[in-house]
Every structure is written in structure tokens, then in C-alpha cells.
Enzyme design. Structure first.
Site, PDB file in Angstrom:
ATOM      1  CE1 TYR A 123      -3.437  -2.723   0.560  1.00  0.00           C
ATOM      2  CE2 TYR A 123      -4.630  -0.762   1.237  1.00  0.00           C
ATOM      3  CZ  TYR A 123      -4.627  -2.072   0.837  1.00  0.00           C
ATOM      4  OH  TYR A 123      -5.813  -2.743   0.721  1.00  0.00           O
ATOM      5  CE  LYS A 177       2.249 -17.352  -3.657  1.00  0.00           C
ATOM      6  NZ  LYS A 177       1.355 -18.522  -3.762  1.00  0.00           N
ATOM      7  CG  ASP A 197      -7.921  -5.085   1.601  1.00  0.00           C
ATOM      8  OD1 ASP A 197      -8.847  -4.619   2.288  1.00  0.00           O
ATOM      9  OD2 ASP A 197      -7.911  -5.069   0.353  1.00  0.00           O
ATOM     10  CG  ASP A 237     -13.301  -7.681   2.587  1.00  0.00           C
ATOM     11  OD1 ASP A 237     -13.014  -6.982   3.581  1.00  0.00           O
ATOM     12  OD2 ASP A 237     -13.807  -7.211   1.549  1.00  0.00           O
TER      13      ASP A 237
END
Ligand code: IPM
Ligand code: MG
Length: 364
Positions: A146, A197, A253, A257
Site C-alpha cells: 500500500y 507468500k 485486506d 473480508d
């Protein structure tokens, strides 16, 4: 004679879409609970997001940041809407939110996903899969892709454009979010799953190494690691295996969700964003839902639960927080449901109706 606590200075950022409606309900709840627990609040409203763009041209006006910095806690509703989507990135509502997070140094984002027995039917997964789910996602909030440099859309000599975002973490950024997550896991079931990852990304390799090294200081916490693709799968396959999850900004993020939807509605979930010092920001996980804004259809419960998180994590008022959380359970037990969590045999209410039900529940 009873002594008052406070006054706590609270900056309210109602924002856009359903934000103002749900904020109204949450403020009424805070006032009522404040009176009951002898807690005094001083509320100040400020502009953020689209509302701020319309009034000032900027999604995060300087006076908003100043007001937030000088308060004890910030309660934010939601920002964004179709009408601002076409603006240049620097003027978009989302840029205001990101500026607020980095401006206040809010590197730790706590997103609990707890299944309430009353809402098991609202989940899109089978009841036996979701019953008992109680997950805390700890998302790093001021770093990663970000904010990493370089970022931008660059045009090469041949006219070819190149969009660039950079995923980067320093060891100290990883350590500070790691420590927050270990502390939280320690107070929960003592299990921490770090998601990365690392099979592909160098930034994730460093993440994994640092989180692993920290475990020496938290022998009582059981650490595990998952790659983010597997974590996404495990979250919908067998969510009960998770207690506390710690992950970077982008993965957090996305996974928060997914975790939110396990509970049936993203309209139920609060969050807390905390820094090393200074005020935290407390906001629902959901967005501004422009499609239902102004129609008295929004579910205010995530906002109300965010107010409870503010009392607990921001203002150290656990008894008042508990009272709010109990009232939410009570109105659900009584069968009140907004559209997003409606099921057969329940009583449909709008945003205001849910507020009235909470008011009654809090009187007892
Ligand atoms: C969230 C939102 C924000 C994010 C957007 C609105 C910038 O999706 O809080 O999860 O990506 O962090
Ligand atoms: Mg999001």
C-alpha cells in the site's frame, strides 16, 4: 456522589454513503452507555473522504488530521462512492483513509471475526463449519504494497506504460506488528498463524524469518505459517483451526473480508486501528454501501461494535464496552434483523429501528 471519567474527546468521521446513518446510532449508544457508566464524551465531527472532497477539495483536510491527533480516540464510519471513483488517485476518498492511517501511525489493525450463534443461519457456509468460529485478524496497516516505493504509472521511451507498486517491509515494521499479534494471541487461545507468500516473495521470506525469530520471546504462543493462497482456502474449508492470524497489509485486506463473511454479514464486524501511542481509529470493516445509503436499510451493528472496541482498546473502559456488546446480543436474541442478516421468522428493521431496539436493550 459518583465520579465521572473523562471527558474523552472523540473525533467523529461519519464519511460517506451509509456512514452518517450508522454513526448516528453509535453516538446515541455511546451517550446512553456513558450516562450509565459515568463516562463523559466530547464529540467533534470532522470531514473525511468524499464528504471532505466536496467541501474542501481534499479527502483528508489538514484540520481533520489535526482534530484527530488532538483527540483521545477517533470513530470512523465509512468512505467512498461512485461519484468520486473517477478522480485522480490523490483526490480519491480511499487516499484520505490511507493518509489518516499513516498520519496517525496506525500500524496495527485488529479485525475480529466472531460467529454469533444467533446469526449462524446468515452464513453462506454450513452451520457445522462456522459454529464456534472466533478469529482475530491482525493486519499490518501502514506498510507493505500500500505504501512501498517506488509506486506510480510510468511511461517508457517507447510510450509503453508501466504500473508499479512495491511490496516492502523492514525488519522493524515486521517486528512491531509481530509483537502486537503475539500479545493478542497470548490473551486468546495462544495460537498464532502468520500468513505470507514466502515461497515466491522475498519480502515474505523476511516476514517469515522475523516472525519466527520473535517466537523465542513468546514460548507460550504456538506459531504456525501458511501461504496466503492456502490460508484463503483453509478459511472457508475449516475456519475453526484459526485463532489469531497475523499478516501484511494486502493479504490482511483480502483475508479479513473472507473471514468477515464467515460470520454471515460484513455488516456485523468492527475493527480497531492502533499505533504505538496516540489515538486509535475505530471503524466497521464494511464500506459505505452507496447503493443503500439514505434509505434506512443499513446495519448499524458493526459501527456500534466499533464503539465498543473504542471503549475497550482506546479508552480502557471494558465494562461499558461489555454493556454494548451484550445489548447487541440482546437485540439479536429478540429477533431484530436488518436486511443483510434477515432470515425467516425474524423481525425486519431498518437502521433507525435497530437503534431504537438497542436503546431499549440498554435500559435494562
Ligand atoms: C479496508 C478497505 C480499505 C483498504 C480501502 C477502502 C482503502 O478495503 O479498510 O479494508 O484497502 O484498506
Ligand atoms: Mg478491505
Amino acid at each position: 456522589m459518583s465520579t465521572m471519567t473523562g471527558p474523552f474527546r472523540i473525533t467523529l468521521l461519519p464519511g460517506d454513503g451509509i456512514g452518517p446513518e450508522i454513526m448516528t446510532v453509535a453516538v446515541a449508544v455511546l451517550k446512553q452507555v456513558g450516562a450509565q457508566h459515568h463516562i463523559e464524551f466530547e464529540f467533534t465531527e470532522a470531514l473525511l473522504g468524499g464528504a471532505a472532497i466536496d467541501a474542501t477539495g481534499s479527502p483528508l483536510p489538514e484540520e481533520t488530521l489535526t482534530a484527530c491527533r488532538s483527540s483521545d480516540a477517533v470513530m470512523l464510519a465509512s468512505i467512498g462512492g461512485y461519484q468520486w471513483d473517477g478522480l485522480p488517485r490523490a483526490q480519491r476518498p480511499e487516499t484520505g483513509l490511507l493518509g489518516l492511517r499513516s498520519g496517525l501511525g496506525l500500524f496495527a489493525n485488529l479485525r475480529p471475526a466472531t460467529i454469533l450463534p444467533q446469526l449462524i443461519e446468515a452464513s453462506s457456509l454450513k452451520p457445522e463449519i462456522v459454529a464456534g468460529v472466533d478469529i482475530m485478524v491482525v493486519r499490518e496497516l501502514t506498510g507493505g504494497i500500500y505504501f512501498g516505493q517506488p509506486k506510480g504509472i510510468f511511461t517508457g521511451e517507447n510510450g509503453e506504460q508501466r504500473g508499479v507498486s512495491t511490496m516492502a517491509y523492514t525488519s522493524s515494521e515486521i517486528d512491531r506488528i509481530g509483537r502486537v499479534a503475539y500479545e493478542i494471541a497470548r490473551k486468546r487461545q495462544g495460537r498464532l498463524c502468520s500468513v505470507d507468500k514466502a515461497n515466491v516473495l522475498e519480502v515474505s521470506q523476511l516476514w517469515r524469518d522475523r516472525i519466527t525469530a520473535l517466537s523465542a520471546d513468546y514460548a507460550d504462543v504456538e506459531l504456525s505459517h501458511l501461504y496466503v493462497d492456502n490460508a484463503a482456502m483453509q478459511l472457508v474449508r475449516a475456519p475453526k483451526q484459526f485463532d489469531t492470524i497475523v499478516t501484511g497489509n494486502l493479504f490482511g485486506d483480502i483475508l479479513s473480508d473472507a473471514a468477515a463473511m464467515l460470520t454471515g454479514s460484513i455488516g456485523m464486524l468492527p475493527s480497531a486501528s492502533l499505533g504505538a501511542s496516540g489515538p486509535g481509529v475505530f471503524e466497521p470493516v464494511h464500506g459505505s454501501a452507496p447503493d443503500i445509503a439514505g434509505q434506512d436499510k443499513a446495519n448499524p451493528l458493526a459501527q456500534v461494535l466499533s464503539a465498543a472496541m473504542m471503549l475497550r482498546y482506546g479508552l480502557n473502559q471494558p465494562a461499558a464496552a461489555e454493556r454494548i456488546e451484550q445489548a447487541v446480543l440482546t437485540v439479536l436474541d429478540q429477533g431484530y434483523r436488518t436486511g443483510d442478516i434477515m432470515s425467516e421468522g425474524m423481525t425486519a428493521v431498518g437502521c433507525e429501528g435497530m437503534g431504537q431496539a438497542l436503546h431499549k436493550a440498554l435500559q435494562t
